[in-house]
Design an enzyme around this catalytic site. Sequence first.
Site, short mmCIF file in Angstrom:
data_model
loop_
_atom_site.label_atom_id
_atom_site.label_comp_id
_atom_site.label_asym_id
_atom_site.label_seq_id
_atom_site.Cartn_x
_atom_site.Cartn_y
_atom_site.Cartn_z
N GLU A 78 0.98 -1.27 -0.09
CA GLU A 78 -0.11 -0.04 -0.01
C GLU A 78 0.87 1.31 0.01
O GLU A 78 1.66 1.36 0.67
CB GLU A 78 -0.93 0.02 1.09
CG GLU A 78 -1.89 -1.11 1.51
CD GLU A 78 -2.99 -1.18 0.41
OE1 GLU A 78 -3.18 -0.18 -0.36
OE2 GLU A 78 -3.67 -2.25 0.32
N CYS A 141 -7.19 -1.57 8.90
CA CYS A 141 -5.71 -1.79 8.30
C CYS A 141 -5.39 -0.13 7.91
O CYS A 141 -4.25 0.03 8.23
CB CYS A 141 -5.65 -2.61 6.79
SG CYS A 141 -5.95 -4.25 7.19
N HIS A 163 -1.22 -5.75 2.17
CA HIS A 163 -2.37 -6.57 2.12
C HIS A 163 -2.07 -7.76 1.40
O HIS A 163 -1.52 -7.91 0.05
CB HIS A 163 -3.38 -5.91 1.36
CG HIS A 163 -4.43 -5.17 2.37
ND1 HIS A 163 -4.62 -3.69 2.08
CD2 HIS A 163 -5.24 -5.54 3.29
CE1 HIS A 163 -5.52 -3.26 3.20
NE2 HIS A 163 -5.95 -4.41 3.95
#
Length: 190
Positions: A78, A141, A163
């Site tokens: 991410e 998250c 992820h």
Amino acid sequence: MSILLTGFEPFGGVERNPSWEAVQLVPDQIVGRAVHRLCLPVEYGRAAELLMAEIRRLRPALVICCGVAVGREGVTPELVAINYRQAAIADNAGLLCRGEPICPGGETAYMTRLPVNDIVDAIRALDIPARLSLSAGAYVCNDLYYHALAAERELACRSLFVHVPGEEAVDAARAAQAIAACIETALKTE
Ligand code: PCA
């Protein structure tokens, strides 16, 4: 200097969280650095508090936080965390958020300083599907990542959120290899 690796406990009625399954399979040492592990509760704010306490205790050079994103086809590092909480489901403490800031008055977003494109390339080089994600969502998250990136300077450690997909897309052993590749690539740019 050590590395801190986190996964999440189960949520949403499933029995296992693939992120923690994968984190447990990562070697205890990577390029001579000790790997520490922490399993975090799926709770807004609380997961970040526990992470911060562990960072203060261990003083790691690098923090890699992992969570599951069911439905994705590959491993997705991410780039960004946003100052926003919103999800269709409550967290494991029963808190349901519909469009609130994580940190009122705080920065809108933070980006990791780690080389995410090189990290994606390193995972793909292992024949594991991966792509860069430009949204970690707005559930726990993202909440954890926002706090980790906000505290990077104060804590003097770099952070990345990754992820992993469901285990039908990438099994735990492969996901662990992908996480190890993230660590190796991040350490090259110290
Ligand atoms: N995935 C959720 C929270 C915990 C996890 O493993 C998320 O993507 O926010």
